[in-house]
Write a protein that holds these residues in place. Structure first.
Motif, short mmCIF file in Angstrom:
data_model
loop_
_atom_site.label_atom_id
_atom_site.label_comp_id
_atom_site.label_asym_id
_atom_site.label_seq_id
_atom_site.Cartn_x
_atom_site.Cartn_y
_atom_site.Cartn_z
N ASP A 1 0.90 -1.33 0.21
CA ASP A 1 0.07 -0.13 0.14
C ASP A 1 0.69 1.43 -0.08
OD1 ASP A 1 -2.11 -1.81 0.28
OD2 ASP A 1 -2.18 -1.79 2.54
N SER B 1 -0.75 4.55 -0.54
CA SER B 1 -1.61 4.99 0.25
C SER B 1 -0.99 5.59 1.51
CB SER B 1 -2.38 3.75 1.09
OG SER B 1 -3.30 3.31 0.02
N TYR B 2 0.47 5.20 1.45
CA TYR B 2 1.15 5.92 2.81
C TYR B 2 2.01 7.06 2.27
CZ TYR B 2 -0.52 1.55 4.79
OH TYR B 2 -1.26 0.51 5.24
N ASP C 1 -4.70 0.97 -0.10
CA ASP C 1 -6.21 0.62 0.64
C ASP C 1 -7.38 1.42 -0.14
OD1 ASP C 1 -4.51 -0.02 2.82
OD2 ASP C 1 -4.33 1.91 3.72
N ASN C 2 -8.36 0.69 0.18
CA ASN C 2 -9.56 0.87 -0.47
C ASN C 2 -10.40 2.11 0.13
OD1 ASN C 2 -11.94 0.78 -1.97
ND2 ASN C 2 -12.13 -1.25 -2.05
N SER D 1 -13.49 0.86 1.90
CA SER D 1 -13.23 0.23 3.28
C SER D 1 -12.96 1.30 4.38
CB SER D 1 -12.01 -0.69 3.21
OG SER D 1 -11.61 -1.36 4.29
N TYR D 2 -12.29 2.52 4.08
CA TYR D 2 -12.29 3.38 4.90
C TYR D 2 -13.42 3.99 5.34
CZ TYR D 2 -7.19 4.15 4.32
OH TYR D 2 -5.65 3.77 4.48
N GLY E 1 -6.91 6.38 1.15
CA GLY E 1 -7.71 5.33 0.46
C GLY E 1 -8.23 5.69 -0.94
N GLU F 1 -10.82 -4.58 1.21
CA GLU F 1 -9.91 -4.04 2.08
C GLU F 1 -9.12 -3.27 1.45
OE1 GLU F 1 -7.50 -4.06 6.33
OE2 GLU F 1 -8.71 -5.82 5.54
N HIS F 2 -8.50 -3.96 0.47
CA HIS F 2 -7.41 -3.32 -0.44
C HIS F 2 -7.55 -3.88 -1.97
CE1 HIS F 2 -5.45 -4.53 3.50
NE2 HIS F 2 -4.70 -3.23 3.18
#
Length: 244
Positions: A121, A124-125, A151-152, A155-156, A191, A235-236
């Motif tokens: 991810d 995302s980070y 990250d999706n 999901s967030y 996300g 989730e991802h």
């Protein structure tokens, strides 16, 4: 609450990091990623691979075991030290071009690669995902592959509705970001929706090959066959792209 940089957080949890990814979900995710890589690149022997956000070296080691020459880039020094020990214990240090303790944004490396990894991810980070993707495009040869996960957003969204605050919800709506972490620290992550990720890859000079959900089933065959139908539930997201 002080927000860490993502790499500060991972530097702190390096000794326990690998133990956090041994459950059935992550076993399924890893198998899906391996099968996806080999679907598009059946032979890795002799290829040059840059593993960005290499962590403790899990993916770099797998590519090296299949014959690739790997460059590992990781800003969390404690994570990178574990990666070095993994390669030493597997007698594969000869397959490593370099271990580089750096953020990808600060990387000065003019070698070109056949494959870039942004697993774990990374987009995302990081603070500026489009800047990172443009840097990756410069590192890749023409028609080079990038394999990554994010990250999706959905999901967030579910998490913030169930567990978050109104401020969390507003920030997620405005910039797609949420604070995540554990008792070891908190950092802000982004996300992505499938549409947003697809647009970002195209704007950064990539042709999008595939965007699919990651490990929505425990069965790898089901993930490979039906994953794209669950891109709002996972989730991802797992993505594959090629430099134009």
């Amino acid at each position: 609450m002080r927000l860490n940089r993502s790499y500060e957080y991972y530097d702190r949890i390096a000794p326990i990091y690998d133990s956090m990814y041994k459950d059935d979900y992550w076993k399924s995710a890893h198998e899906q990623i391996k099968r996806t890589v080999l679907k598009y690149v059946p032979s890795l022997d002799g290829l040059e691979v840059v593993d960005i956000g290499a962590g403790t070296g899990t993916w770099g080691l797998w590519f090296a075991q299949l014959g690739a020459c790997v460059t590992l880039v990781e800003p969390a020094r404690n994570m990178l030290e574990i990666a070095k020990r993994k390669f030493e214990s597997n007698n594969l240090t000869q397959k490593v071009r370099r271990f580089i303790c750096s953020k990808i944004e600060d990387l000065e490396n003019y070698q070109q690669y056949d494959i870039a990894l942004l697993l774990g991810d990374v987009l995302s980070y990081v603070e500026v995902p489009d800047l990172v993707l443009r840097k990756v495009a410069k590192l890749l040869k023409n028609r080079g592959f990038v394999f990554g996960t994010v990250d999706n957003y959905f999901s967030y969204l579910k998490d913030v509705i169930i567990y978050g605050t109104l401020n969390d919800f507003k920030r997620l709506q405005d910039v797609g970001r949420l604070p995540i972490g554990s008792e070891y620290g908190v950092f802000e992550a982004k996300g992505f929706t499938e549409e947003e990720l697809r647009a970002l890859l195209k704007l950064s000079g990539f042709y999008v090959v595939e965007i699919t959900s990651l490990a929505v089933f425990m069965d790898t065959e089901l993930n490979l066959k039906f994953g794209t139908y669950f891109n709002r539930e996972a989730e991802h997201l797992l993505y594959v792209a090629v430099k134009k």
